[in-house]
Write a protein that holds these residues in place. Sequence first.
Motif, PDB file in Angstrom:
ATOM      1  N   ILE A   8       0.848  -1.204   0.000  1.00  0.00           N
ATOM      2  CA  ILE A   8       0.000   0.000   0.000  1.00  0.00           C
ATOM      3  C   ILE A   8       0.879   1.248   0.000  1.00  0.00           C
ATOM      4  O   ILE A   8       0.625   2.206  -0.733  1.00  0.00           O
ATOM      5  CB  ILE A   8      -0.941  -0.007   1.229  1.00  0.00           C
ATOM      6  CG1 ILE A   8      -1.940  -1.157   1.123  1.00  0.00           C
ATOM      7  CG2 ILE A   8      -1.685   1.325   1.327  1.00  0.00           C
ATOM      8  CD1 ILE A   8      -2.820  -1.312   2.345  1.00  0.00           C
ATOM      9  N   LEU A   9       1.926   1.235   0.811  1.00  0.00           N
ATOM     10  CA  LEU A   9       2.854   2.371   0.868  1.00  0.00           C
ATOM     11  C   LEU A   9       3.568   2.552  -0.472  1.00  0.00           C
ATOM     12  O   LEU A   9       3.718   3.662  -0.955  1.00  0.00           O
ATOM     13  CB  LEU A   9       3.872   2.152   1.991  1.00  0.00           C
ATOM     14  CG  LEU A   9       4.853   3.281   2.260  1.00  0.00           C
ATOM     15  CD1 LEU A   9       4.108   4.539   2.672  1.00  0.00           C
ATOM     16  CD2 LEU A   9       5.840   2.881   3.331  1.00  0.00           C
ATOM     17  N   GLY A  10       3.972   1.491  -1.092  1.00  0.00           N
ATOM     18  CA  GLY A  10       4.634   1.559  -2.395  1.00  0.00           C
ATOM     19  C   GLY A  10       3.698   2.088  -3.473  1.00  0.00           C
ATOM     20  O   GLY A  10       4.096   2.893  -4.329  1.00  0.00           O
ATOM     21  N   THR A  11       2.455   1.661  -3.454  1.00  0.00           N
ATOM     22  CA  THR A  11       1.457   2.132  -4.417  1.00  0.00           C
ATOM     23  C   THR A  11       1.200   3.630  -4.243  1.00  0.00           C
ATOM     24  O   THR A  11       1.091   4.369  -5.221  1.00  0.00           O
ATOM     25  CB  THR A  11       0.143   1.347  -4.249  1.00  0.00           C
ATOM     26  OG1 THR A  11       0.409  -0.053  -4.336  1.00  0.00           O
ATOM     27  CG2 THR A  11      -0.852   1.727  -5.327  1.00  0.00           C
ATOM     28  N   MET A  12       1.121   4.083  -2.981  1.00  0.00           N
ATOM     29  CA  MET A  12       0.884   5.510  -2.716  1.00  0.00           C
ATOM     30  C   MET A  12       2.052   6.362  -3.222  1.00  0.00           C
ATOM     31  O   MET A  12       1.837   7.439  -3.782  1.00  0.00           O
ATOM     32  CB  MET A  12       0.669   5.737  -1.217  1.00  0.00           C
ATOM     33  CG  MET A  12      -0.678   5.232  -0.731  1.00  0.00           C
ATOM     34  SD  MET A  12      -0.948   5.396   1.030  1.00  0.00           S
ATOM     35  CE  MET A  12      -0.633   7.103   1.319  1.00  0.00           C
TER      36      MET A  12
END
Length: 92
Positions: free
Chosen positions: A4-8
């Motif tokens: 999720i952090l990488g996608t953001m």
Amino acid sequence: MGWILGTMIVVILVVFVVTGMKRKSSSVRGSNVIQLKSKANVKISSENNAQPCSRCRHKRQLAFCADDAGAVRGLCNECRRELEQHQELYPV
């Protein structure tokens, strides 16, 4: 949680890239700035600056003078010499 952090981060980078491209393209199209390099090679000759004399209408370099009444005229050297003999001329 890590994905999720990488996608953001990827989404934020894409938004920055897209807004940066829009700013660059709109500033080039809507700009009122003229580049000096494009106008630097244009030569201005004395013929282009010549204006018609107020008295004889020949296109020459003019000297602007005012008479006693305050009327401003652009006179060539020949006409100015002739008029100075008959009336007082003041440089403008």
